[in-house]
Design an enzyme around this catalytic site. Structure first.
Site, PDB file in Angstrom:
ATOM      1  N   LYS A   1      24.062  33.671  61.098  1.00 40.54           N
ATOM      2  CA  LYS A   1      25.421  33.012  60.583  1.00 40.54           C
ATOM      3  C   LYS A   1      25.371  32.622  59.120  1.00 40.54           C
ATOM      4  O   LYS A   1      26.431  32.785  58.489  1.00 40.54           O
ATOM      5  CB  LYS A   1      25.424  31.816  61.300  1.00 40.54           C
TER       6      LYS A   1
ATOM      7  N   GLY B   1      27.602  45.660  70.608  1.00 40.15           N
ATOM      8  CA  GLY B   1      27.708  44.260  71.705  1.00 40.15           C
ATOM      9  C   GLY B   1      27.824  43.065  70.420  1.00 40.15           C
ATOM     10  O   GLY B   1      28.421  43.375  69.186  1.00 40.15           O
TER      11      GLY B   1
ATOM     12  N   ALA C   1      20.556  47.520  68.792  1.00 42.42           N
ATOM     13  CA  ALA C   1      21.093  46.256  69.253  1.00 42.42           C
ATOM     14  C   ALA C   1      21.655  46.425  70.717  1.00 42.42           C
ATOM     15  O   ALA C   1      22.981  46.309  70.910  1.00 42.42           O
ATOM     16  CB  ALA C   1      22.264  45.698  68.315  1.00 42.42           C
ATOM     17  N   VAL C   2      20.937  46.887  71.665  1.00 37.36           N
ATOM     18  CA  VAL C   2      21.362  47.232  73.313  1.00 37.36           C
ATOM     19  C   VAL C   2      20.824  46.228  74.101  1.00 37.36           C
ATOM     20  O   VAL C   2      20.700  46.611  75.385  1.00 37.36           O
ATOM     21  CB  VAL C   2      20.614  48.512  73.339  1.00 37.36           C
ATOM     22  N   GLY C   3      20.973  44.743  73.739  1.00 39.74           N
ATOM     23  CA  GLY C   3      20.488  43.632  74.449  1.00 39.74           C
ATOM     24  C   GLY C   3      19.108  43.369  74.273  1.00 39.74           C
ATOM     25  O   GLY C   3      18.338  43.944  73.471  1.00 39.74           O
TER      26      GLY C   3
ATOM     27  N   ASP D   1      16.899  31.874  77.886  1.00 40.93           N
ATOM     28  CA  ASP D   1      16.989  33.150  77.879  1.00 40.93           C
ATOM     29  C   ASP D   1      16.126  33.818  78.825  1.00 40.93           C
ATOM     30  O   ASP D   1      16.522  34.908  79.398  1.00 40.93           O
ATOM     31  CB  ASP D   1      16.430  33.755  76.731  1.00 40.93           C
TER      32      ASP D   1
ATOM     33  N   HIS E   1      49.587  18.766  62.101  1.00 39.15           N
ATOM     34  CA  HIS E   1      50.140  19.764  61.644  1.00 39.15           C
ATOM     35  C   HIS E   1      49.990  19.720  60.148  1.00 39.15           C
ATOM     36  O   HIS E   1      49.697  18.660  59.343  1.00 39.15           O
ATOM     37  CB  HIS E   1      51.658  19.589  61.679  1.00 39.15           C
TER      38      HIS E   1
END
Ligand code: FAD
Ligand code: NAD
Length: 475
Positions: A58, A190, A276-278, A319, A451
């Site tokens: 980020k 991805g 970057a395939v998982g 994870d 607004h």
């Protein structure tokens, strides 16, 4: 040290360190063991997310977007800059400083909460014993009344294209380039492929992303994915779908990325390749075979809804267990488990885990897609609102994209919210809260939005569900 704790956590990423802090807040004696060591640097808590994932990516996404806007878009605001140049060293240094501040922050939080932070390797033995080996030190035994496994995940390596750490790298390698590659090949369109492909494209690389599937971002609502794909194409990201990567070769022009699609065999000349395939669950060296913790056929630790494993008083979070590989999902599991150990009632509402892809425009969603609802035979109504009609988005010069809301035709309950557009990752928070409270679109319609703000797009999309949008023509 006293080697008996109420809770011992193995893994100090966002699942493990958050579980540790919450356990200590409950007054439980808590130790958190973590093996992470940055090359050439000291050990650090924070896991993949802080050291090599969410945070450094980020930081670079923000810097590269500012560079891109300074070069290409500030002129639209009447701001003329004679020459914009890139200092990649400074950009990378800024990223590293942010990472260090945040990982140091975990040390301070551990100290303030009384968590014993231990740098080194942990292995679960039978009967809630943990073998702890400090970096460069002697092994000792630690005992936990309760154990939480939070060992995370690691990038999947393609056998035909092994990482070499120089030209063929994983996502961590792609965060550390010390010069902008002229030609970058990315395998996998991805989340990582799109985010890191965007970083280097904005900084000047010519980026080709090859994706095995025919469909772009299949987990995203189809209308939103199509709009995102259109925007990425306009930016010049070369995304090739239905492309099965075969391998790499070298010739005098450098590295060749080879793939097959329906048209035949192709080669792309590149300087570097990001794979970057998982990611796969990481349990290497974590479990003594007699510890009694069951893995599934893909290597995830098997857990129930409360994240209990097959071994008594042993939990697993983040994870390394089923579900989306997202930092906030792991942290919520960590909090739930700590609360359960302390005797509180707790659960994770997996139906409202938000997802965000931090490209420009950002893509964010929560709940079901239109395709999922159709497949399940759920009658739904939709409302959408284009950022082209948002006063704030126009003022920001970022008016691409839309917000889409799906609601039950029967009850008006919100079933999914999907956004591609400016600050989508921030906007989705309102939708998550609404869905957590089981809100209807009428609730959103009757909620006053400031607004001019981007949040008005959510208000208008909710109104559009009943064909009552004010700043759009209702069809
Ligand atoms: P991890 O963060 O992987 O931490 C596990 C820790 O356990 C590591 O420090 C590891 O060294 C340690 N460990 C493993 N085995 C042992 C052992 N035997 N003994 C001691 N320690 C051990 N998610 C988001 O939600 N938002 C994002 O923006 C985002 N961006 C990402 C960008 C990239 C490039 C990548 C790669 C991932 C990103 N993710 C993002 C995913 C996010 O990083 C993971 O979902 C998150 O880190 C998982 O947390 P965890 O605690 O389960 O595991
Ligand atoms: P991913 O699952 O998002 O994407 C991998 C892509 O690679 C898929 O589209 C897949 O079809 C493709 N693929 C697989 N094998 C291939 C092959 N041989 N050739 C070409 N394409 C192939 O995984 P990722 O991008 O590596 O990210 C890993 C995890 O990290 C994800 O689960 C994600 O949730 C998490 N993450 C999250 C964020 C975020 O929240 N913003 C950012 C980065 C990573």
């Amino acid at each position: 040290m006293d080697n008996r704790f109420d809770v011992v956590i193995i893994g100090g990423g966002p699942a493990g360190y958050v579980a540790a802090i919450r356990s200590a807040q409950h007054g439980l004696s808590t130790a958190c063991i973590d093996a992470w060591q940055n090359p050439g640097g000291p050990p650090a808590f924070g896991g993949t997310c802080l050291n090599a994932g969410c945070i450094p990516s980020k930081a670079l996404l923000e810097s590269s977007e500012l560079y891109h806007r300074a070069r290409n878009e500030l002129g639209n605001h009447g701001i003329k800059i004679a020459k914009v140049s890139l200092d990649l060293d400074a950009m990378q240094q800024r990223k590293s400083t942010i990472v260090q501040q945040l990982t140091d922050g975990i040390h301070s939080l551990f100290e303030a909460n009384g968590v014993r932070g231990l740098h080194g390797h942990g292995q679960l033995l039978p009967n809630n014993q943990v073998q702890f080996t400090p970096h460069g030190g002697d092994t000792e035994l630690i005992e936990g009344e309760n154990i939480i496994l939070a060992s995370g995940s690691t990038p999947i390596e393609l056998p035909s294209i092994p990482f070499d750490g120089k030209k063929i790298v994983d996502s961590w390698g792609a965060l550390e380039f010390d010069e902008v590659p002229q030609r970058l090949g990315v395998i996998g369109a991805g989340v990582i492929g799109l985010e890191l492909g965007s970083v280097w494209h904005r900084l000047g690389s010519s980026v080709a992303i090859v994706e095995a599937l025919d469909q772009f971002l299949p987990m995203v609502d189809g209308q939103i994915a199509r709009e995102a794909q259109r925007q990425f194409k306009r930016q010049g990201l070369d995304i090739r779908l239905g492309a099965m990567v075969r391998g790499t070769a070298t010739d005098k022009s450098g590295l060749l990325l080879q793939y097959d699609d329906q048209q035949g065999s192709h080669e792309i000349a590149v300087d570097k390749v990001v794979v970057a395939v998982g990611r796969r669950p990481y349990t290497d060296g974590l479990l003594d075979p007699l510890a009694g913790v069951e893995l599934d056929d893909r290597g995830f630790i098997v857990v129930d809804k409360a994240c209990r494993t097959s071994a008594p008083n042993v939990y697993a979070v983040g994870d390394v267990v089923r579900g989306p590989m997202l930092a906030h999902k792991g942290s919520e599991e960590g909090i739930m488990v700590a609360d359960l150990i302390a005797g509180d009632r707790a659960e994770v509402n997996y139906d409202v885990v938000p997802s965000v892809i931090y490209t420009a425009p950002e893509i964010a969603w929560v709940g079901k897609t239109e395709e999922e609802l159709q497949a399940a035979g759920v009658a739904c109504k939709t409302g959408s609102f284009s950022f082209a009609a948002s006063a704030r988005a126009k003022a920001m010069d970022q008016a691409a994209g839309l917000t889409k809301i799906l609601a039950s035709s029967e009850t008006d309950r919100i079933l999914g919210v999907h956004i591609v557009g400016p600050m989508a990752g921030e906007l989705i928070g309102e939708a998550v809260l609404a869905m957590e409270f089981q809100a209807s679109t009428e609730d959103l319609q009757r909620t006053i939005h400031g607004h001019p703000t981007l949040t008005e797009a959510i208000h208008e999309a909710a109104l559009a569900v009943d064909r009552r949008a004010i700043h759009a023509i209702n069809r």
